[in-house]
Design a protein around this motif. Structure first.
Motif, PDB file in Angstrom:
ATOM      1  N   SER A   1      -1.985  -7.323   1.623  1.00 58.02           N
ATOM      2  CA  SER A   1      -1.005  -6.378   2.154  1.00 58.02           C
ATOM      3  C   SER A   1       0.231  -6.373   1.266  1.00 58.02           C
ATOM      4  O   SER A   1       0.121  -6.194   0.053  1.00 58.02           O
ATOM      5  CB  SER A   1      -0.686  -6.755   3.608  1.00 58.02           C
ATOM      6  OG  SER A   1       0.109  -5.790   4.246  1.00 58.02           O
ATOM      7  N   TYR A   2       1.424  -6.594   1.840  1.00 53.26           N
ATOM      8  CA  TYR A   2       2.643  -6.473   1.063  1.00 53.26           C
ATOM      9  C   TYR A   2       2.953  -7.710   0.239  1.00 53.26           C
ATOM     10  O   TYR A   2       3.886  -7.686  -0.579  1.00 53.26           O
ATOM     11  CB  TYR A   2       3.816  -6.141   1.996  1.00 53.26           C
ATOM     12  CG  TYR A   2       3.611  -4.828   2.706  1.00 53.26           C
ATOM     13  CD1 TYR A   2       3.925  -3.622   2.084  1.00 53.26           C
ATOM     14  CD2 TYR A   2       3.042  -4.783   3.977  1.00 53.26           C
ATOM     15  CE1 TYR A   2       3.702  -2.405   2.721  1.00 53.26           C
ATOM     16  CE2 TYR A   2       2.815  -3.571   4.624  1.00 53.26           C
ATOM     17  CZ  TYR A   2       3.137  -2.388   3.987  1.00 53.26           C
ATOM     18  OH  TYR A   2       2.901  -1.190   4.606  1.00 53.26           O
TER      19      TYR A   2
ATOM     20  N   ASN B   1      -4.312  -4.564   7.006  1.00 55.35           N
ATOM     21  CA  ASN B   1      -3.266  -3.765   7.637  1.00 55.35           C
ATOM     22  C   ASN B   1      -3.679  -3.267   9.016  1.00 55.35           C
ATOM     23  O   ASN B   1      -2.852  -3.229   9.937  1.00 55.35           O
ATOM     24  CB  ASN B   1      -2.872  -2.606   6.717  1.00 55.35           C
ATOM     25  CG  ASN B   1      -2.005  -3.079   5.568  1.00 55.35           C
ATOM     26  OD1 ASN B   1      -0.837  -3.410   5.742  1.00 55.35           O
ATOM     27  ND2 ASN B   1      -2.576  -3.140   4.374  1.00 55.35           N
TER      28      ASN B   1
ATOM     29  N   GLU C   1       7.645  -2.792  -5.930  1.00 54.63           N
ATOM     30  CA  GLU C   1       7.809  -2.481  -4.512  1.00 54.63           C
ATOM     31  C   GLU C   1       6.775  -1.509  -3.959  1.00 54.63           C
ATOM     32  O   GLU C   1       6.786  -1.187  -2.776  1.00 54.63           O
ATOM     33  CB  GLU C   1       9.231  -1.956  -4.266  1.00 54.63           C
ATOM     34  CG  GLU C   1      10.284  -2.989  -4.629  1.00 54.63           C
ATOM     35  CD  GLU C   1      11.708  -2.536  -4.335  1.00 54.63           C
ATOM     36  OE1 GLU C   1      11.891  -1.580  -3.568  1.00 54.63           O
ATOM     37  OE2 GLU C   1      12.635  -3.150  -4.897  1.00 54.63           O
ATOM     38  N   GLY C   2       5.881  -0.992  -4.813  1.00 62.24           N
ATOM     39  CA  GLY C   2       4.773  -0.184  -4.328  1.00 62.24           C
ATOM     40  C   GLY C   2       5.132   1.216  -3.873  1.00 62.24           C
ATOM     41  O   GLY C   2       4.336   1.867  -3.203  1.00 62.24           O
ATOM     42  N   GLN C   3       6.291   1.724  -4.247  1.00 63.78           N
ATOM     43  CA  GLN C   3       6.749   3.025  -3.749  1.00 63.78           C
ATOM     44  C   GLN C   3       6.516   4.177  -4.725  1.00 63.78           C
ATOM     45  O   GLN C   3       6.426   5.335  -4.308  1.00 63.78           O
ATOM     46  CB  GLN C   3       8.238   2.958  -3.415  1.00 63.78           C
ATOM     47  CG  GLN C   3       8.590   2.033  -2.269  1.00 63.78           C
ATOM     48  CD  GLN C   3       8.001   2.493  -0.953  1.00 63.78           C
ATOM     49  OE1 GLN C   3       7.924   3.686  -0.667  1.00 63.78           O
ATOM     50  NE2 GLN C   3       7.569   1.551  -0.143  1.00 63.78           N
TER      51      GLN C   3
ATOM     52  N   THR D   1       2.690 -10.417   4.875  1.00 69.61           N
ATOM     53  CA  THR D   1       2.921 -11.025   3.562  1.00 69.61           C
ATOM     54  C   THR D   1       1.620 -11.472   2.905  1.00 69.61           C
ATOM     55  O   THR D   1       1.643 -12.015   1.800  1.00 69.61           O
ATOM     56  CB  THR D   1       3.865 -12.242   3.670  1.00 69.61           C
ATOM     57  OG1 THR D   1       3.223 -13.299   4.402  1.00 69.61           O
ATOM     58  CG2 THR D   1       5.167 -11.871   4.357  1.00 69.61           C
TER      59      THR D   1
ATOM     60  N   MET E   1      11.239  -3.823   1.462  1.00 72.84           N
ATOM     61  CA  MET E   1      10.405  -2.817   2.122  1.00 72.84           C
ATOM     62  C   MET E   1      11.106  -1.454   2.213  1.00 72.84           C
ATOM     63  O   MET E   1      10.476  -0.416   2.098  1.00 72.84           O
ATOM     64  CB  MET E   1      10.029  -3.303   3.518  1.00 72.84           C
ATOM     65  CG  MET E   1       9.285  -4.653   3.529  1.00 72.84           C
ATOM     66  SD  MET E   1       7.610  -4.538   2.904  1.00 72.84           S
ATOM     67  CE  MET E   1       6.750  -4.032   4.392  1.00 72.84           C
TER      68      MET E   1
ATOM     69  N   MET F   1       0.039  -4.060  -1.685  1.00 71.64           N
ATOM     70  CA  MET F   1       0.798  -2.914  -1.193  1.00 71.64           C
ATOM     71  C   MET F   1       2.161  -2.813  -1.883  1.00 71.64           C
ATOM     72  O   MET F   1       2.919  -1.875  -1.634  1.00 71.64           O
ATOM     73  CB  MET F   1       0.993  -3.006   0.321  1.00 71.64           C
ATOM     74  CG  MET F   1      -0.293  -2.867   1.121  1.00 71.64           C
ATOM     75  SD  MET F   1      -1.032  -1.221   1.018  1.00 71.64           S
ATOM     76  CE  MET F   1      -0.028  -0.312   2.200  1.00 71.64           C
ATOM     77  N   THR F   2       2.449  -3.777  -2.759  1.00 71.32           N
ATOM     78  CA  THR F   2       3.726  -3.756  -3.477  1.00 71.32           C
ATOM     79  C   THR F   2       3.468  -3.842  -4.978  1.00 71.32           C
ATOM     80  O   THR F   2       3.140  -2.851  -5.604  1.00 71.32           O
ATOM     81  CB  THR F   2       4.636  -4.903  -2.986  1.00 71.32           C
ATOM     82  OG1 THR F   2       3.900  -6.147  -2.985  1.00 71.32           O
ATOM     83  CG2 THR F   2       5.151  -4.646  -1.589  1.00 71.32           C
TER      84      THR F   2
ATOM     85  N   ASP G   1       2.079   3.815   5.654  1.00 72.50           N
ATOM     86  CA  ASP G   1       1.649   3.445   4.306  1.00 72.50           C
ATOM     87  C   ASP G   1       0.149   3.617   4.121  1.00 72.50           C
ATOM     88  O   ASP G   1      -0.315   3.985   3.031  1.00 72.50           O
ATOM     89  CB  ASP G   1       2.074   2.015   3.982  1.00 72.50           C
ATOM     90  CG  ASP G   1       3.483   1.969   3.408  1.00 72.50           C
ATOM     91  OD1 ASP G   1       4.108   3.044   3.275  1.00 72.50           O
ATOM     92  OD2 ASP G   1       3.972   0.870   3.080  1.00 72.50           O
TER      93      ASP G   1
END
Length: 486
Positions: A61-62, A112, A436-438, A57, A373, A66-67, A156
């Motif tokens: 990172s996320y 990461n 959400e970084g996707q 978190t 995630m 990353m998001t 990722d």
């Protein structure tokens, strides 16, 4: 060796209580501790695993980049490309040589891989223990979740830094750190890394297949997704952990990345679980509630979320100081249908007239504080694309079903071509994945232009690849030959 591990990589002890359903991740690291002491009791292993989830978190990172931070800026969700003072201004223009971009990328890499290193430390100590050292099936949970997290993190990093599978599956790109060592892990080919990821996931999935409470009837009660059962905290609140369904969904994601038809099989398993009541679609009434009680992440559809109670504070720290820091770029182009309730309730216009996402808004704890995630809707998109050639009618039905559950009516022509179907799926991915970084990975996998609303940006293969940190190239002997002549 054991002492050296704790000098290089910090494992934290967490004060875990049973007074709150979210307490096991709503904690602050207390001290760096001696490894032998930490792992002298089963609780130490649990705390080390919680620590890895919490490390994810971090803002590097996320928790941000990353998001909804870097990765979503690269997907052109925001109009940061117009603000030269924005931290991600140069990154949104794919200028990775800029110092701000380099700092964000370096910290993302380091954080990461630090989490991966701690996975390896934990697995190293677990290998020295007998399953009988732990109560019940706890050993399986520890090993399976740690392997699954290691796979998730590596995948990722692979998607962010390496060429896409379609572009070059044999590129020598990243290290796969599957053990702790004081030596530098050598770079591996993308195909080798993917195989190691799948090996970890296969092993983890097998371990959890007969013991995970997420597969039991009681998990259909949404209360059990996120609430810790007092006295049984380690095997409850499974949606905050790499549970069986999350691992299955991640395997679908990996095979989808490869263009492998097995993605359809794994995604359909999760879709069936959703239809069986494990992950029901979110009703419009849940997202149309007053903002403080709104289900901003559509939580019952999430296979795996990071528990991060402070996410809304972090989100508002960006938006409060600069009201347009993460302004969504051309909302109408993302949500053209007036019937789409995501536009109506998951995006708001703030007091200064800027459109922003409410995915990380400050709402009641049971509806917020989650970083999605893996979610159910992604499984629909994966199965629809992967199954189009062999199961065209089913594939079309999956996209129609997803849209219907977002308030969008209408049928898709049965004569639609694959290329046009992928365009429709891409539109839906753009609507689903804000924050959400996707989406950037979706464009990269297919080699598609990045949608900016009124226009699109066609990227070179090298622009789809984050560069390795300079220190990795200079001191780690890493090479980026896959970027040559790109």
């Amino acid at each position: 060796m054991k002492k050296r591990i704790l000098i290089i990589f910090t494992l934290f002890v967490f004060a875990v209580t049973n007074s709150s359903c979210d307490s096991w991740l709503d904690v602050t690291p207390q001290a760096q501790v001696n490894a032998e002491k930490l792992f002298s009791k089963p609780k130490g292993f649990e705390n080390a695993l919680y620590g890895i989830y919490t490390s994810m978190t971090d803002a590097s990172s996320y928790g941000t980049h990353m998001t909804f931070g870097l990765m979503d800026a690269l997907a052109q969700y925001y109009d940061v490309y117009q603000d030269k003072y924005h931290l991600l201004y140069e990154a949104s223009r794919y200028n990775y040589k800029n110092s701000n971009s380099q700092d964000v990328i370096k910290n993302l890499w380091l954080k990461n891989y630090n989490s991966i290193a701690n996975c390896n430390v934990l697995l190293d100590y677990l290998s020295e223990k007998s399953p009988s050292f732990f109560e019940g099936e706890e050993y399986k949970f520890l090993v399976a979740e740690t392997k699954a997290l290691r796979a998730y993190l590596h995948f990722d990093l692979l998607r962010a830094f390496a060429p896409s599978w379609k572009e070059n599956s044999e590129a020598l790109c990243l290290p796969y750190a599957d053990n702790f060592t004081d030596r530098v892990h050598g770079q591996k080919k993308t195909s080798e890394i993917v195989q190691l990821i799948l090996t970890d996931l296969d092993s983890a999935r097998m371990m959890l297949s007969t013991v995970d409470p997420a597969r039991e009837e009681s998990f259909k009660e949404m209360y059990n997704h996120y609430v810790t059962e007092i006295g049984n905290d380690f095997t409850t609140a499974r949606a905050y952990r790499m549970n069986y369904w999350a691992i299955t969904g991640l395997m679908a994601r990996v095979y989808h990345y490869m263009g492998d038809e097995r993605a359809y099989t794994y995604a359909q398993e999760v879709i069936q679980a959703g239809k069986d009541g494990f992950f029901p679609f979110t009703e419009e009434s849940a997202v149309s509630a007053p903002l403080k009680s709104r289900d901003v992440v559509m939580q019952n559809e999430i296979l795996f979320a990071l528990n991060y109670a402070g996410i809304h504070d972090l989100w508002y720290s960006y938006d409060a100081s600069q009201d347009n820091y993460y302004t969504i770029n051309d909302v109408t182009s993302i949500y053209p249908s007036s019937d789409d309730f995501r536009k109506e309730y998951l995006v708001i216009t703030n007091s200064n007239g800027y459109d922003i996402s409410v995915k990380y808004a400050d709402v009641d704890s049971e509806n917020g504080g989650k970083v999605p995630m893996i979610r159910l809707s992604e499984m629909y998109l994966i199965a629809a694309e992967s199954g189009f050639n062999a199961h065209k009618e089913v594939a079309i039905g999956l996209l129609e079903e997803l849209r219907k559950n977002r308030g969008i009516a209408g049928e898709i022509s049965t004569t639609i071509t694959y290329d046009n179907f992928v365009k429709e799926l891409t539109k839906e991915a753009r609507r689903e994945f804000i924050g959400e970084g996707q989406l950037f990975y979706w464009y990269k996998r297919l080699g598609l232009p990045v949608d900016q609303g009124s226009t699109t940006i066609t990227l070179e293969p090298s622009q789809f690849c984050l560069p390795l940190p300079a220190t990795e190239v200079e001191f780690g002997g890493r090479k980026e030959d896959y970027l040559n002549n790109k």
